[in-house]
Design an enzyme around this catalytic site. Sequence first.
Site, PDB file in Angstrom:
ATOM      1  N   TYR A 137     -80.739  16.538  24.359  1.00 24.75           N
ATOM      2  CA  TYR A 137     -79.374  16.207  24.777  1.00 24.75           C
ATOM      3  C   TYR A 137     -79.453  15.089  25.816  1.00 24.75           C
ATOM      4  O   TYR A 137     -79.922  15.300  26.933  1.00 24.75           O
ATOM      5  CB  TYR A 137     -78.722  17.465  25.373  1.00 24.75           C
ATOM      6  CG  TYR A 137     -77.234  17.381  25.681  1.00 24.75           C
ATOM      7  CD1 TYR A 137     -76.504  16.203  25.551  1.00 24.75           C
ATOM      8  CD2 TYR A 137     -76.551  18.514  26.099  1.00 24.75           C
ATOM      9  CE1 TYR A 137     -75.146  16.165  25.830  1.00 24.75           C
ATOM     10  CE2 TYR A 137     -75.188  18.486  26.387  1.00 24.75           C
ATOM     11  CZ  TYR A 137     -74.493  17.314  26.257  1.00 24.75           C
ATOM     12  OH  TYR A 137     -73.155  17.284  26.544  1.00 24.75           O
ATOM     13  N   LYS A 165     -78.714  14.706  20.573  1.00 23.30           N
ATOM     14  CA  LYS A 165     -77.261  14.637  20.751  1.00 23.30           C
ATOM     15  C   LYS A 165     -77.061  13.568  21.794  1.00 23.30           C
ATOM     16  O   LYS A 165     -77.426  13.753  22.959  1.00 23.30           O
ATOM     17  CB  LYS A 165     -76.727  15.978  21.239  1.00 23.30           C
ATOM     18  CG  LYS A 165     -75.337  15.935  21.844  1.00 23.30           C
ATOM     19  CD  LYS A 165     -74.848  17.348  22.084  1.00 23.30           C
ATOM     20  CE  LYS A 165     -73.765  17.460  23.147  1.00 23.30           C
ATOM     21  NZ  LYS A 165     -72.707  16.490  23.093  1.00 23.30           N
TER      22      LYS A 165
HETATM   23  C1  SI3 Z   1     -69.239  13.933  29.234  1.00 23.90           C
HETATM   24  C2  SI3 Z   1     -68.721  14.833  28.167  1.00 23.90           C
HETATM   25  O1  SI3 Z   1     -68.187  15.873  28.451  1.00 23.90           O
HETATM   26  N1  SI3 Z   1     -68.900  14.437  26.926  1.00 23.90           N
HETATM   27  C3  SI3 Z   1     -68.444  15.223  25.796  1.00 23.90           C
HETATM   28  C4  SI3 Z   1     -67.470  14.448  24.956  1.00 23.90           C
HETATM   29  O2  SI3 Z   1     -67.100  15.208  23.848  1.00 23.90           O
HETATM   30  C5  SI3 Z   1     -66.248  14.128  25.799  1.00 23.90           C
HETATM   31  O3  SI3 Z   1     -65.638  15.311  26.214  1.00 23.90           O
HETATM   32  C6  SI3 Z   1     -65.249  13.336  25.006  1.00 23.90           C
HETATM   33  O4  SI3 Z   1     -65.870  12.202  24.474  1.00 23.90           O
HETATM   34  C7  SI3 Z   1     -64.045  12.940  25.859  1.00 23.90           C
HETATM   35  O5  SI3 Z   1     -64.413  12.000  26.824  1.00 23.90           O
HETATM   36  C8  SI3 Z   1     -69.597  15.649  24.965  1.00 23.90           C
HETATM   37  O6  SI3 Z   1     -70.465  14.607  24.690  1.00 23.90           O
HETATM   38  C9  SI3 Z   1     -70.291  16.795  25.691  1.00 23.90           C
HETATM   39  C10 SI3 Z   1     -70.356  17.992  24.872  1.00 23.90           C
HETATM   40  O7  SI3 Z   1     -70.128  17.914  23.712  1.00 23.90           O
HETATM   41  C11 SI3 Z   1     -70.699  19.266  25.492  1.00 23.90           C
HETATM   42  O8  SI3 Z   1     -71.878  19.503  25.733  1.00 23.90           O
HETATM   43  O9  SI3 Z   1     -69.821  20.043  25.745  1.00 23.90           O
END
Ligand code: SI3
Length: 303
Positions: A137, A165
């Site tokens: 990750y 990821k």
């Molecule tokens: C920094 C962050 O939280 N990034 C999210 C994105 O899904 C993010 O919420 C989305 O792109 C909105 O900015 C994901 O990459 C993280 C994720 O999926 C998780 O581990 O919950």
Amino acid sequence: MSIAKFQGIIPAFYACYDDKGDISEARTYELCDYLHGKGVQGVYVGGSSGECIYQSLEERKAVLGHVARRLQGKMTLIAHVGAPSTRDSVELAKHAADLGYDALSAIPPIYFKLPDSAVYRYWSEIIDSTPLPFIIYNIPQTTGYTLTTSLFRKLLENPKVIGVKNSSMPVLDIERFKNAGGDEVIVFNGPDEQFVAGRIMGAGAGIGGTYSAMPELFLQADKLVRNGRFAEAGAIQSDINDIIIALCSLDGSMYAGIKEVLRRRGVNVGGVRSPLEDISGEDAARIDAIVRQIDEAAVKHGA
Ligand SMILES: CC(=O)N[C@@H]([C@@H](O)[C@H](O)[C@H](O)CO)[C@@H](O)CC(=O)C(=O)O
């Protein structure tokens, strides 16, 4: 190891709390059933959206157990087991393996700035602790650590490492990791704002924090990409981005906003844990508008 079962739309699972703010088994099941009903291909449990860093080891184990009991055999289950110490991460990894998870994943160690050698050892000790496949990750904006392609290549020497990821913002990073890994390796798009671009540049799937708020839109975008209908997929992405920007503009945290969207859909997963901020009184009307935006986009794109 076949990567087929890791393809598709994989929501980052939300922390589900009762009204006192404790982990709720019943509400975890509600979210499981909702996502299963939407037809997503898997869930990523206990990551950023799962508020893992605000939960004790025992709570994280409980969440992994609740989700496994409800969804095992119905979709792909990935357990995020990253914790500040290697010892805790390994304990979580073994627990997830005992529960029958399909794969493990972990952020790099946080707080201290550690050299690549320490990060490599941290990930390797988790990987070696179970027979499960492992997904690195990479999320530099929250961990402060950037995975390089050279460390990625070195980790790929272990056949249990099936992919990464990638939540860093440049889509180029997705292309570079896919280029380094080749056909046997899967890259997951992390930033939901560029899901379509990430898929076109080499991501075989997406793991995202906003998918639960609008699974239909991401499922439809993914289908269009698979069918080579990139312009239509791009149009959905544009509407998704309006929605994400609105969610990020609330007084409360984006996670609190998404949980409220879910509540309006009949899925009550509680609030967020402090220091994350809850939605404000003024956010209520903004969330009404966001729910309308999602519904209208779904109709517009036949999702
Ligand atoms: C920094 C962050 O939280 N990034 C999210 C994105 O899904 C993010 O919420 C989305 O792109 C909105 O900015 C994901 O990459 C993280 C994720 O999926 C998780 O581990 O919950």
